[in-house]
Design an enzyme around this catalytic site. Structure first.
Site, PDB file in Angstrom:
ATOM      1  CG  ASN A   1      -2.372   0.520   0.723  1.00  0.00           C
ATOM      2  OD1 ASN A   1      -2.496   1.638   0.232  1.00  0.00           O
ATOM      3  ND2 ASN A   1      -3.391  -0.313   0.886  1.00  0.00           N
ATOM      4  NE  ARG A   2      -2.432   4.982  -3.356  1.00  0.00           N
ATOM      5  CZ  ARG A   2      -3.347   4.041  -3.625  1.00  0.00           C
ATOM      6  NH1 ARG A   2      -3.874   3.331  -2.627  1.00  0.00           N
ATOM      7  NH2 ARG A   2      -3.744   3.824  -4.854  1.00  0.00           N
TER       8      ARG A   2
ATOM      9  CG  HIS B   1       1.634  -1.936  -3.934  1.00  0.00           C
ATOM     10  ND1 HIS B   1       0.983  -2.058  -2.733  1.00  0.00           N
ATOM     11  CD2 HIS B   1       0.654  -1.939  -4.883  1.00  0.00           C
ATOM     12  CE1 HIS B   1      -0.322  -2.133  -2.922  1.00  0.00           C
ATOM     13  NE2 HIS B   1      -0.549  -2.048  -4.220  1.00  0.00           N
TER      14      HIS B   1
ATOM     15  CG  HIS C   1      -2.019  -6.276  -5.486  1.00  0.00           C
ATOM     16  ND1 HIS C   1      -3.074  -6.171  -6.378  1.00  0.00           N
ATOM     17  CD2 HIS C   1      -1.875  -5.043  -4.951  1.00  0.00           C
ATOM     18  CE1 HIS C   1      -3.522  -4.929  -6.380  1.00  0.00           C
ATOM     19  NE2 HIS C   1      -2.802  -4.217  -5.520  1.00  0.00           N
ATOM     20  CB  SER C   2      -4.649 -12.602  -6.193  1.00  0.00           C
ATOM     21  OG  SER C   2      -3.498 -13.418  -6.256  1.00  0.00           O
ATOM     22  CE1 TYR C   3      -6.623  -5.298  -9.938  1.00  0.00           C
ATOM     23  CE2 TYR C   3      -4.576  -6.365  -9.301  1.00  0.00           C
ATOM     24  CZ  TYR C   3      -5.288  -5.224  -9.597  1.00  0.00           C
ATOM     25  OH  TYR C   3      -4.672  -4.004  -9.562  1.00  0.00           O
TER      26      TYR C   3
ATOM     27  CG  ASP D   1      -7.656   1.932  -4.087  1.00  0.00           C
ATOM     28  OD1 ASP D   1      -7.233   0.969  -3.409  1.00  0.00           O
ATOM     29  OD2 ASP D   1      -6.916   2.575  -4.862  1.00  0.00           O
TER      30      ASP D   1
ATOM     31  CD  GLU E   1      -4.266  -4.863  -2.268  1.00  0.00           C
ATOM     32  OE1 GLU E   1      -3.160  -4.339  -1.993  1.00  0.00           O
ATOM     33  OE2 GLU E   1      -5.173  -4.259  -2.882  1.00  0.00           O
TER      34      GLU E   1
END
Length: 384
Positions: free
Chosen positions: A115-116, A141, A214-216, A286, A349
């Site tokens: 993340n940020r 990330h 980080h799977s979608y 998000d 996540e």
């Protein structure tokens, strides 16, 4: 402190989650015993070989590549027993190298910090550290060359009723601006209808660590279209609001009477275009949800009505980032050959909170010498 001396208990709890899920939905019987195979997936420009491991349990098949520790494919059965790949990804290594960072981070292991981090800056023990800015004005990330761009060392193994793949990586002191030499290992274990992910890390200097996958997900099948009709449940009464740069404000806010309330299953698209400032900032969802409870516990559940596939996630982490694929714009083509457009996949996540080093009221992500960072997440598949 992030030490978690309970691996055996996590594995038992993971098995319990799978058992409870299978009891609540029609069982999918294994067709064959577990197995693991290896093949070359390509090579980097410097000649480094990248390998793809295929783990099978009879119910699920998972393909993981050593570049980025990426889950490249996960095949799961629907209510009729028909299998489909339910994760977004690319068909070849070159796409992962050239399009995944900066970009969607399909299936990748994220580190050192998921993340940020605001403006790429944090202070630890009185010293300020500066990280690469790769999501202006923030660091995202782990920076421009995070763990998702590294080739991990793989060790296949077997468990009592499944197969595992341990991935190891050493991140040197100063890597992407982070202090300390960090030795990280991530073990994927596939057993019947669940995928268990165990994360560990140690350091020789005080540092910060926040790892995730980080799977979608698209439970109707990768490349089949939008996930907006999926029903999502998140076991969280609070979330962390963000500013226009998607950095947490430091507030921990109630989800009650807002589009952020997923305490009961709700269609993802039902409120995604509501007049709510947080949704405008993220162009959809998000955000980080503050999970209720503590210890290893249920975190989220996704139901895809058409196929009947259900994904249940359990973790010991304090938060989970739900991202509704808002920035997929049709320019990326996946393993099926179809383009990915906005809302064609969702990420969940498990993590510590974004920008935690800059918010003393958030759970700490500091790791010190002598401590072991340890966390686990289980993805359990069933059908309705």
């Amino acid at each position: 402190m992030l030490t978690r001396p309970f691996k055996a208990r996590l594995v038992c709890l993971a098995a319990m989650v799978g058992l409870l899920t299978s009891l609540s939905t029609p069982a999918v019987e294994a067709a064959s015993k577990s197995d693991i195979t290896k093949e070359q997936f390509g090579a980097l420009s410097d000649g480094t070989k990248v390998w793809r491991y295929t783990l099978t349990s009879g119910v699920l098949r998972v393909r993981i590549i050593t570049y980025g520790g990426i889950v490249q494919q996960l095949d799961a059965p629907d209510r009729h027993g028909h299998r489909a790949n339910v994760v977004l990804g690319f068909p070849d290594l070159n796409d992962y190298v050239t399009k995944n960072n900066p970009g969607p981070y399909f299936g990748a292991l994220i580190g050192r910090y998921a993340n940020r981090i605001a403006k790429g800056t944090f202070t630890l023990d009185g010293r300020t550290y500066h990280l690469p800015i790769n999501s202006d004005p923030n660091s995202l990330h782990g920076g421009t060359k995070g763990f998702d761009t590294k080739v991990w060392t793989a060790t296949p193994g077997r468990t009592g009723d499944g197969v595992s793949l341990r991935l190891d990586l050493t991140s040197p002191d100063g890597d992407m601006g982070y202090p300390g030499t960090v030795k990280a290992s991530v073990t994927y274990t596939l057993s019947r209808n669940l995928l268990h992910v165990d994360y560990r890390a140690t350091t020789d200097k005080p540092t910060i660590v926040n790892l995730t996958n980080h799977s979608y997900w698209n439970l109707a099948g990768e490349g089949t279209g939008s996930i907006y009709a999926d029903k999502l449940q998140i076991n969280a009464s609070h979330y962390t609001p963000v500013d226009s740069a998607l950095i947490p404000t430091g507030q921990i806010a109630s989800v009650a009477r807002t589009p952020m309330d997923f305490r009961q299953p709700v269609e993802i698209g039902a409120r995604i275009r509501d007049n709510f400032q947080q949704l405008a900032y993220g162009q959809g969802y998000d955000h980080n949800w503050v999970l209720d409870g503590s210890g290893f516990r249920p975190a989220a559940r996704v139901i895809e009505p058409g196929s009947g596939r259900v994904l249940s996630i359990a973790t010991d982490q304090p938060g989970i980032q739900f991202y509704s694929g808002n920035f997929l714009d049709g320019t990326l083509y996946g393993t099926s050959g179809h383009s990915y457009r906005q809302g064609d996949g969702l990420a969940l996540e498990t993590q510590h909170f974004p920008d935690s080093p800059n918010h003393p009221n958030f759970p700490s992500t500091v790791l010190r010498p002598g401590q072991t960072y340890r966390t686990a997440t289980t993805f359990t598949f069933s059908v309705l």
